[in-house]
Design a protein around this motif. Structure first.
Motif, PDB file in Angstrom:
ATOM      1  N   ASN A 101       1.773  -4.327  -4.315  1.00  0.00           N
ATOM      2  CA  ASN A 101       0.759  -3.842  -4.993  1.00  0.00           C
ATOM      3  C   ASN A 101      -0.587  -3.146  -4.339  1.00  0.00           C
ATOM      4  N   SER A 102      -1.520  -2.958  -5.131  1.00  0.00           N
ATOM      5  CA  SER A 102      -2.741  -2.278  -4.433  1.00  0.00           C
ATOM      6  C   SER A 102      -3.594  -3.207  -3.578  1.00  0.00           C
ATOM      7  N   ILE A 103      -3.569  -4.419  -4.420  1.00  0.00           N
ATOM      8  CA  ILE A 103      -4.441  -5.346  -3.680  1.00  0.00           C
ATOM      9  C   ILE A 103      -3.914  -5.729  -2.260  1.00  0.00           C
TER      10      ILE A 103
ATOM     11  N   ALA B 191      -2.080  -3.843  -0.652  1.00  0.00           N
ATOM     12  CA  ALA B 191      -2.002  -2.612   0.310  1.00  0.00           C
ATOM     13  C   ALA B 191      -3.304  -2.673   0.988  1.00  0.00           C
ATOM     14  N   VAL B 192      -4.415  -2.870   0.241  1.00  0.00           N
ATOM     15  CA  VAL B 192      -5.818  -3.059   0.814  1.00  0.00           C
ATOM     16  C   VAL B 192      -5.916  -4.114   1.951  1.00  0.00           C
TER      17      VAL B 192
ATOM     18  N   VAL C  50      -4.190  -3.353   5.233  1.00  0.00           N
ATOM     19  CA  VAL C  50      -4.737  -2.714   5.984  1.00  0.00           C
ATOM     20  C   VAL C  50      -6.002  -3.417   6.768  1.00  0.00           C
TER      21      VAL C  50
ATOM     22  N   VAL D 111      -8.565   7.356   8.387  1.00  0.00           N
ATOM     23  CA  VAL D 111      -7.898   8.467   7.335  1.00  0.00           C
ATOM     24  C   VAL D 111      -6.877   9.096   8.034  1.00  0.00           C
TER      25      VAL D 111
ATOM     26  N   LEU E  61      -3.461   7.792   8.205  1.00  0.00           N
ATOM     27  CA  LEU E  61      -2.693   7.455   6.973  1.00  0.00           C
ATOM     28  C   LEU E  61      -1.452   8.423   6.654  1.00  0.00           C
TER      29      LEU E  61
ATOM     30  N   LEU F  26       2.400   8.163   5.647  1.00  0.00           N
ATOM     31  CA  LEU F  26       3.480   7.173   5.125  1.00  0.00           C
ATOM     32  C   LEU F  26       4.328   6.724   6.277  1.00  0.00           C
TER      33      LEU F  26
ATOM     34  N   PRO G 216      -4.393  11.488   2.504  1.00  0.00           N
ATOM     35  CA  PRO G 216      -3.023  12.430   2.487  1.00  0.00           C
ATOM     36  C   PRO G 216      -2.499  11.842   0.977  1.00  0.00           C
TER      37      PRO G 216
ATOM     38  N   GLY H 168       0.364  10.425  -1.209  1.00  0.00           N
ATOM     39  CA  GLY H 168       1.120   9.197  -1.383  1.00  0.00           C
ATOM     40  C   GLY H 168       0.083   7.870  -1.082  1.00  0.00           C
ATOM     41  N   PHE H 169      -1.339   8.254  -0.948  1.00  0.00           N
ATOM     42  CA  PHE H 169      -2.330   7.172  -0.558  1.00  0.00           C
ATOM     43  C   PHE H 169      -3.285   6.994  -1.696  1.00  0.00           C
TER      44      PHE H 169
ATOM     45  N   SER I   5      -2.512   3.485  -3.884  1.00  0.00           N
ATOM     46  CA  SER I   5      -2.618   2.365  -2.985  1.00  0.00           C
ATOM     47  C   SER I   5      -3.702   2.084  -2.229  1.00  0.00           C
ATOM     48  N   HIS I   6      -4.488   3.274  -1.709  1.00  0.00           N
ATOM     49  CA  HIS I   6      -5.649   3.037  -0.770  1.00  0.00           C
ATOM     50  C   HIS I   6      -6.852   3.818  -1.403  1.00  0.00           C
TER      51      HIS I   6
END
Ligand SMILES: Cc1cc2nc3c(=O)[nH]c(=O)nc-3n(C[C@H](O)[C@H](O)[C@H](O)COP(=O)(O)OP(=O)(O)OC[C@H]3O[C@@H](n4cnc5c(N)ncnc54)[C@H](O)[C@@H]3O)c2cc1C
Lengths: 94, 369
Positions: A41-43, A45-46, A49, A62, A65, A67, B207, B209-210, B213-214
């Motif tokens: 999930n997005s939490i 994903a952050v 990173v 950036v 980034l 995929l 980009p 896709g992100f 999620s980002h």
């Protein structure tokens, strides 16, 4: 442990461990596309990173980034190795 | 002007803003001059390089007087954080100073009819057209939507989530004000239609896709932190009202505060408020350390903050009785605004799921990474 001493295989192993934990204990394969399978999930994903940045002493920008850099544990590990090689003074161009 | 003087200067006006359903336009330059907008940006982008704790205290002060003002700081901070993290050098240079100066007011346009808690279900499209992209879709519940000069819009490009900045004066941007919401009434809420709005492809952030999620995740993570602190300020203001009232009001020859039932409520409200404040401080510290658990601990702080705001404001209305139901009584407004906090930036239930998941895996092997 000094982040510079983390070996290449350790990188893959540690990323796999985090992803497996983040995806509810799923035993992920190095080449499993956890993004396409919607396992993170997005939490997370952050968090991934930040974890990769802190653990391996790199900065995800950036321009990183892509995929292809993040889809699988193996690719994240390749990305980390590339970033660290680029940051190491002895391998820098010119 | 420091934040304490600022909130004192507006305290008498905020009930009127709530009734009228909007903030006065002069408030933006005043808040920018006070250094409250995007204050945690680095100085080179016009920010004050404020630490997360100091940013939180500003939000608590604002939340203690008017959640719509705190909301302005929240949204501005969300979009600034997303651009600082994932914008290109050119995007950061172009946008960030304008967000700190109030030259641009940001809107965060994610929610849709079919996509609330599940933003992945969004159907807004972003299609490439040469050097431009064309944005089509309808976004709901955009805080500051009527005031915003630029929206960070989320959609899909060739199926992949993307984020794109859309200026509000572009042809095809239609602002539909939301009249009479339950709470955050002064936050200029609007639904926004994007009818084939053309923007330069250079407005895409990160980009394809992100986008979710980002970009959205970074923005919402920042928003949760400032909302959490705003909730702490709201809860503290309600506790103060409840204490002042029950210490003075006498019924049946007894001060309300001298009833054990009343004291117990005050005690519980104190613990809820103080506990939420400590969780916010903990999250702020982890954020400053760039700890990997900062995102999850911010969810915890927001969950506890919203819970404290909701319970303490409800107790305050109860303890004030009819006085708390009066048109200009602050606890009336705090009570309505507090309910909103359990719905936005990750609802209470979604927060519980995320925190439960975090609990499961922090007892597990990820501690090695
Ligand atoms: C005042 C206000 C301001 C807002 N500002 C903005 C803004 O600036 N920008 C923006 O994009 N959006 C904004 N929103 C929208 C807000 O983000 C959404 O309301 C929120 O994401 C929840 O989505 P929903 O309302 O569609 O509820 P739903 O997602 O339909 O949820 C409804 C209920 O179901 C519960 N639920 C949902 N999923 C689950 C689950 N998996 N398990 C258990 N329960 C679940 C929820 O907790 C909730 O109680 C705002 C909303 C309000 C009210």
């Amino acid at each position: 442990m000094d982040i510079r001493q983390v070996s290449g295989d350790d990188i893959t192993r540690q990323i796999l461990e985090f992803l497996s934990a983040a995806t509810g204990g799923t035993a992920l394969a190095e080449d499993q596309d956890y993004i396409a399978e919607g396992l993170v999930n997005s939490i997370q994903a952050v968090e991934l990173v930040t974890r990769v940045e802190q653990r391996f002493g790199i900065e995800v920008e950036v321009s990183d980034l892509d995929l292809d850099n993040f889809r699988t544990a193996g690719r994240i590990a390749d990305f980390v190795r590339r970033k660290r090689a680029a940051a190491a003074p002895d391998t820098r161009d010119g | 002007m420091d934040v304490a003087s600022f909130v004192d200067s507006v305290r008498a006006d905020v009930a009127g803003w709530d009734r009228a359903g909007g903030l006065p336009s002069a408030i933006v330059p005043t808040m920018a001059t006070g250094g409250f907008l995007a204050a945690d940006l680095p100085r080179r982008y016009g920010g004050a390089d404020l630490g997360q704790r100091d940013l939180g205290e500003i939000c608590a002060s604002l939340g203690g007087v008017c959640s719509a003002l705190r909301s302005l700081v929240t949204v501005q901070g969300m979009v600034a954080a997303a651009l600082l993290r994932w914008g290109t050098g050119a995007q950061r240079a172009a946008w960030l100073p304008t967000l700190a100066s109030g030259g641009n007011i940001a809107g965060f346009a994610a929610t849709e009819e079919g996509a609330g808690s599940d933003l992945g279900a969004m159907s807004t499209t972003v299609q490439g057209h040469g050097d431009d992209v064309v944005v089509r879709g309808r976004k709901l519940w955009v805080s500051l939507g009527r005031l915003a000069t630029v929206f960070l819009v989320f959609g899909r490009q060739d199926g992949l989530p993307v984020a794109v900045l859309v200026e509000s004066d572009r042809p095809g941007v239609v602002v539909e004000p939301i009249a009479d919401p339950l709470g955050l009434r002064a936050a200029q809420l609007a639904n926004i239609r994007f009818e084939d709005v053309r923007v330069p492809a250079a407005n895409l952030v990160a980009p394809a896709g992100f986008g979710l999620s980002h970009v959205a995740a970074t923005a919402v993570d920042h928003g949760r932190h400032t909302v959490a602190w705003g909730c702490v300020g709201l809860a503290a203001a309600c506790l103060e009202q409840a204490v002042q009232h029950t210490a003075r009001r006498v019924q049946g020859g007894v001060r309300l505060a001298d009833h054990q039932l009343v004291r117990a409520v005050l005690g519980r409200a104190y613990v809820a408020t103080s506990g939420a404040r400590q969780l916010c401080a903990h999250a702020a510290r982890l954020r400053e350390q760039r700890s990997p658990s900062a995102t999850a601990e911010t969810v915890v702080a927001k969950y506890a903050g919203a819970a404290a705001a909701a319970s303490v404001s409800q107790d305050a209305v109860q303890l004030l009785g009819a006085a708390g139901c009066g048109p200009d009584n602050p606890v009336n407004r705090f009570f309505r605004d507090a309910k909103i906090m359990q719905i936005i930036e990750g609802s209470r239930e979604v927060g519980e799921l995320d925190i439960g998941e975090f609990a499961l895996r922090t007892a597990g092997p990820d501690r090695t990474l």
